[in-house]
Design a protein around this motif. Structure first.
Motif: not given
Length: 375
Positions: A262-268
């Motif tokens: 996971n590399m979602d940038g903590s968007r969710y």
């Protein structure tokens, strides 16, 4: 070597043994915890130049009669301000004893006096070794680290009676560097109930699980032999302003409910770290990350996220030898790789090449061919 029973510990699971064990730790040198059950009311604090060895059947557990507050852990280092060095902890069962009453996360996750829920926490330490330990029944993180330079973490097992909150296995925050991590296993189904390995050089530091830590670069760490049968997420790299660089992973096998990588940038997450408009060229800085021999399969087909989520600026990330075990999945409805929110980024999947010009471009594919490169 100081045997904690010789300085007053009972190991009967009834008496409070924290004072006796702390007495031994204050003397320092080599300390031994023999087989037994050790109830601990107060945080155990280990100082510099200390070797703590516990029998494999020594269970050290949080007392359930005392409400935990900020700064409470089962084990931590003694001097956060000046720092500690040369600490070794080997063996033992380290039990957070989650009970939903006193050993639990506060209802207000922003409570400035609230308990982090972490079993083991190290901050501002040079030369740390943790080996041959089982960490069990955490409320939140099993182990958390910040500002740790030069470490070995080997042969660690995570288990729990039940799933609870965000039970990361190894949670690294800022300024962790120069480490070797080997043979990390989640040994009960459902664990870890968040990231088995989290490299969070940026994070939400006003929530109870992260208070007293901070952001900073994470670099020069090698991971090998990671295993989970049914974890939430295997690896998470969270970078917004700081960097994660020079990281290697090898020999991974995992069933996952959410993400393999996971590399979602903590968007969710509940507390997003940034507004998308603040980073028109993309957020984060991940550089020189390599993963070799990565086998994963989905255990929860109802979730919608991809196995590999790429939404962070990345330079030279390589996944070589990736294999998805479709035959172990009830459904293959979830996509293998999704990339978006990237600018001027080239992605190679097997023998195919893709280019994401701006943040509106989205790549979704199952055709990764065992090889992924992002640059």
């Amino acid at each position: 070597m100081i045997n904690v029973k010789e300085v007053g510990a009972s190991g009967n699971g009834i008496n409070d043994d924290s004072e006796a064990i702390q007495k031994a730790l204050d003397i320092g040198g080599e300390i031994y915890i023999p087989s037994g059950d050790y109830r601990v009311k107060n945080t155990l604090k280990i100082g510099s130049d200390t070797v703590l060895t516990a029998d494999k059947n020594a269970r050290i557990f949080h007392c359930e009669q005392v409400k935990k507050r900020r700064g409470d852990f089962l084990l931590t280092n003694a001097d956060f301000e000046k720092g500690n060095s040369n600490i070794i902890v080997c063996g033992g069962i380290w039990d957070g004893n989650f009970d939903g009453k006193n050993n639990t996360k506060p209802a207000n996750r922003y409570d400035k006096n609230g308990w982090s829920g972490s079993v083991i926490s190290f901050f501002n330490v040079k030369n740390l070794k943790l080996a041959d330990m089982r960490v069990t029944n955490s409320v939140v993180y099993n182990m958390r680290f910040c500002c740790v330079d030069g470490f070995e973490i080997k042969n660690i097992e995570f288990s729990a009676r039940e799933r609870s909150f965000n039970q990361d296995g190894l949670h690294f925050n800022g300024c962790c560097k120069n480490g070797i991590v080997e043979n990390i296993r989640a040994v009960t189904k459902g664990q870890t109930n968040d990231d088995l390995v989290g490299l969070n050089c940026d994070d939400v530091f006003h929530t109870v699980e992260n208070m007293d830590f901070f952001g900073g670069d994470i670099e020069n760490i090698s991971f090998s032999k990671l295993y989970a049968e049914d974890c939430h997420t295997l690896i998470r790299i969270l970078s917004i302003d700081h960097s994660v660089r020079n990281i290697t992973f090898s020999d991974i096998y995992a069933g996952i409910r959410e993400f393999a990588f996971n590399m979602d940038g903590s968007r969710y997450c509940m507390d997003p770290l940034f507004d998308e408009s603040e980073y028109p060229q993309g957020s984060g800085n991940i550089e020189n990350v390599r993963i070799d021999n990565f086998t994963a399969y989905v255990t929860d087909p109802e979730r919608k996220c991809p196995l590999i989520d790429c939404e962070t600026r990345t330079k030279n990330l390589v996944i070589n030898g990736f294999k998805r075990l479709i035959e172990k999945e009830k459904s293959n409805s979830r996509v293998t790789l999704e990339a978006k929110n990237l600018v001027d980024t080239k992605i190679i999947c097997g023998e195919r090449e893709y280019y994401l010009k701006d943040k509106t471009d989205i790549l979704k594919t199952d055709d990764v061919g065992g090889f992924i490169k992002i640059n």
